[in-house]
Scaffold this active site. Structure first.
Site, PDB file in Angstrom:
ATOM      1  N   GLY A  36      35.185  25.559  13.524  1.00  0.00           N
ATOM      2  CA  GLY A  36      36.516  25.363  14.100  1.00  0.00           C
ATOM      3  C   GLY A  36      37.600  25.844  13.148  1.00  0.00           C
ATOM      4  O   GLY A  36      38.700  25.285  13.098  1.00  0.00           O
ATOM      5  N   ALA A  37      37.291  26.893  12.389  1.00  0.00           N
ATOM      6  CA  ALA A  37      38.189  27.325  11.313  1.00  0.00           C
ATOM      7  C   ALA A  37      39.337  28.196  11.800  1.00  0.00           C
ATOM      8  O   ALA A  37      40.164  28.626  11.005  1.00  0.00           O
ATOM      9  CB  ALA A  37      37.389  28.071  10.248  1.00  0.00           C
ATOM     10  N   SER A  38      39.380  28.464  13.101  1.00  0.00           N
ATOM     11  CA  SER A  38      40.424  29.358  13.583  1.00  0.00           C
ATOM     12  C   SER A  38      41.760  28.648  13.761  1.00  0.00           C
ATOM     13  O   SER A  38      42.814  29.280  13.778  1.00  0.00           O
ATOM     14  CB  SER A  38      40.000  30.010  14.899  1.00  0.00           C
ATOM     15  OG  SER A  38      39.747  29.026  15.863  1.00  0.00           O
ATOM     16  N   ARG A  39      41.711  27.337  13.907  1.00  0.00           N
ATOM     17  CA  ARG A  39      42.971  26.625  14.154  1.00  0.00           C
ATOM     18  C   ARG A  39      42.803  25.140  13.868  1.00  0.00           C
ATOM     19  O   ARG A  39      41.711  24.669  13.574  1.00  0.00           O
ATOM     20  CB  ARG A  39      43.433  26.837  15.592  1.00  0.00           C
ATOM     21  CG  ARG A  39      42.401  26.417  16.595  1.00  0.00           C
ATOM     22  CD  ARG A  39      42.789  26.785  18.016  1.00  0.00           C
ATOM     23  NE  ARG A  39      41.769  26.304  18.945  1.00  0.00           N
ATOM     24  CZ  ARG A  39      41.974  26.114  20.232  1.00  0.00           C
ATOM     25  NH1 ARG A  39      43.149  26.345  20.762  1.00  0.00           N
ATOM     26  NH2 ARG A  39      40.993  25.685  21.003  1.00  0.00           N
ATOM     27  N   VAL A  56      29.422  27.266  18.322  1.00  0.00           N
ATOM     28  CA  VAL A  56      28.629  26.155  17.782  1.00  0.00           C
ATOM     29  C   VAL A  56      27.688  25.553  18.820  1.00  0.00           C
ATOM     30  O   VAL A  56      26.701  24.900  18.468  1.00  0.00           O
ATOM     31  CB  VAL A  56      29.534  25.038  17.195  1.00  0.00           C
ATOM     32  CG1 VAL A  56      30.331  25.553  16.012  1.00  0.00           C
ATOM     33  CG2 VAL A  56      30.429  24.426  18.262  1.00  0.00           C
ATOM     34  N   TYR A  90      35.631  12.742  26.102  1.00  0.00           N
ATOM     35  CA  TYR A  90      35.847  13.148  24.707  1.00  0.00           C
ATOM     36  C   TYR A  90      35.302  12.061  23.770  1.00  0.00           C
ATOM     37  O   TYR A  90      34.593  12.354  22.799  1.00  0.00           O
ATOM     38  CB  TYR A  90      37.342  13.357  24.490  1.00  0.00           C
ATOM     39  CG  TYR A  90      37.750  13.734  23.093  1.00  0.00           C
ATOM     40  CD1 TYR A  90      37.344  14.932  22.523  1.00  0.00           C
ATOM     41  CD2 TYR A  90      38.583  12.904  22.342  1.00  0.00           C
ATOM     42  CE1 TYR A  90      37.731  15.290  21.235  1.00  0.00           C
ATOM     43  CE2 TYR A  90      38.985  13.247  21.063  1.00  0.00           C
ATOM     44  CZ  TYR A  90      38.552  14.444  20.513  1.00  0.00           C
ATOM     45  OH  TYR A  90      38.944  14.780  19.241  1.00  0.00           O
ATOM     46  N   ALA A  97      33.066   9.821  24.470  1.00  0.00           N
ATOM     47  CA  ALA A  97      31.590   9.785  24.567  1.00  0.00           C
ATOM     48  C   ALA A  97      30.973  10.812  23.629  1.00  0.00           C
ATOM     49  O   ALA A  97      30.001  10.524  22.917  1.00  0.00           O
ATOM     50  CB  ALA A  97      31.155  10.060  26.009  1.00  0.00           C
ATOM     51  N   LYS A 134      32.263  12.069  20.924  1.00  0.00           N
ATOM     52  CA  LYS A 134      32.511  11.716  19.518  1.00  0.00           C
ATOM     53  C   LYS A 134      31.741  10.454  19.098  1.00  0.00           C
ATOM     54  O   LYS A 134      31.350  10.327  17.930  1.00  0.00           O
ATOM     55  CB  LYS A 134      34.017  11.530  19.286  1.00  0.00           C
ATOM     56  CG  LYS A 134      34.813  12.825  19.424  1.00  0.00           C
ATOM     57  CD  LYS A 134      34.359  13.884  18.425  1.00  0.00           C
ATOM     58  CE  LYS A 134      35.298  15.070  18.362  1.00  0.00           C
ATOM     59  NZ  LYS A 134      34.857  16.071  17.363  1.00  0.00           N
ATOM     60  N   ILE A 156      46.663  13.792  15.387  1.00  0.00           N
ATOM     61  CA  ILE A 156      47.273  14.605  14.335  1.00  0.00           C
ATOM     62  C   ILE A 156      48.002  15.760  15.016  1.00  0.00           C
ATOM     63  O   ILE A 156      47.534  16.268  16.048  1.00  0.00           O
ATOM     64  CB  ILE A 156      46.195  15.168  13.379  1.00  0.00           C
ATOM     65  CG1 ILE A 156      45.302  14.044  12.827  1.00  0.00           C
ATOM     66  CG2 ILE A 156      46.828  15.971  12.240  1.00  0.00           C
ATOM     67  CD1 ILE A 156      45.964  13.090  11.880  1.00  0.00           C
TER      68      ILE A 156
END
Lengths: 227, 95
Positions: free
Chosen positions: A8-11, A48, A138, A140, A142, A171
């Site tokens: 998830g390094a794009s954003r 992923v 979401y 579930a 996590k 965040i």
């Protein structure tokens, strides 16, 4: 030089953590579903949720003892009531957030085992303990990440690898773009520390978990903001 | 030219012996790797599999995918013994 793989390094938080890691002096290998633009760190394309895609992207690191950590920040969300969420969206959220985390751990764990130590940091959400309305699917996904991480931590402990989960409240990243501000404020009010967190607050926890000081912390979920 | 079963078995025996600090002569094809009476713990088993993955790629020209629903099965796993693992690796070679 120690290598940290960040998904998830794009954003969002993945991008933020990848940049801080790069500044700290790690070799960062950032994964994104599409090309990561203007990154100061090395980037590779991978989905992923697709083990074959991960194997292609990370195959050269599978036996690399320089790999020190995996930060699984890739994730997607969808604010919706369960009864109005299309099955395809349900599947996509579970595949990316839960299966994606598991697949990345499977891909990277051998190199950490070979090294004889390392860190795996997965991402969850304060939505799990707070049971936020509209986030059931979401949450579930996590909650699955938290259960997986706690159990996987036991499997990795003999190799000196810690596995922990960072669970932030809302965040200010693009993941929140479609969430009404009043909804965000309502969640923040339920936190033990009722202040909306910054990406730096999450990085501080990630940084702690990467440090030698955290060598006796494993199988834990750290709630950023408190719940 | 393909690598013989005996040669692959010798590799597996020596790897297991090294991981468990045994003399190679104390490890044979019937030596158990998973389940009751196994001589390798889970950490050693993963190290063995990583080594076998590399050996298979470099020496046998094949891919050893050690994810398997029956990996920890005492009865069905190719990992159940030194001999069964050696046979599996040998059979992975391209015809």
């Amino acid at each position: 030089m120690d290598t940290v793989i960040v998904t998830g390094a794009s954003r969002g938080l993945g991008r933020y953590c990848a940049e801080r890691l790069h500044e700290t002096g790690y070799r960062v290998v950032g994964l994104g579903r599409s090309a990561v633009a203007d990154a100061p760190f090395e980037t590779r394309e991978a989905d992923v949720a697709d083990p074959a895609s991960l194997a292609r992207a990370l195959g050269d690191l599978r036996r690399d003892k320089n790999v020190f950590a995996l930060v699984n920040a890739a994730g997607i969300a969808s604010m919706n009531l369960v009864v109005t969420t299309p099955p395809e969206t349900v599947r996509r959220i579970i595949e990316t957030n839960l299966l994606g985390t598991i697949y990345c751990c499977q891909q990277v764990a051998p190199s950490l085992i070979m090294r004889g130590g390392g860190r795996i940091i997965n991402f969850s959400t304060l939505g799990v303990p707070l049971a936020i309305k509209g986030e059931a699917i979401y949450v579930a996904s996590k909650a699955g990440v938290e259960g997986f991480s706690r159990t996987f931590a036991r499997e990795m402990a003999p190799y000196g690898v810690t596995v922990n989960t960072v669970a932030p409240g809302p965040i200010d990243t693009d993941l929140l773009d479609k969430v009404p501000k009043e909804n965000v404020a309502a969640v923040v009010r339920q936190q033990i520390i009722p202040r909306q967190g910054e990406p730096a607050d999450v990085w501080n926890v990630v940084s702690l978990l990467l440090s030698p000081a955290s060598s006796m912390i494993s199988g834990e979920t750290l709630h950023v903001g408190g719940a | 030219m393909s690598v013989s079963y005996d040669e692959v078995e010798k590799y597996v025996r020596e790897e297991v012996a090294s991981l468990t600090n045994r003399d190679a002569t104390a490890v044979g094809p019937e030596t158990v790797l998973v389940g009751t009476n196994r001589i390798v713990d889970s950490a050693d088993l993963v190290m063995l599999l990583l080594s076998a993955e590399e050996y298979t790629r470099e020496k046998l020209g094949a891919v050893f995918d050690w994810t398997s629903d029956s990996a920890m099965s005492e009865a069905r796993s190719v990992l159940r013994s030194v001999g069964s693992l050696a046979r599996h690796l040998t059979d992975l070679q391209p015809a």
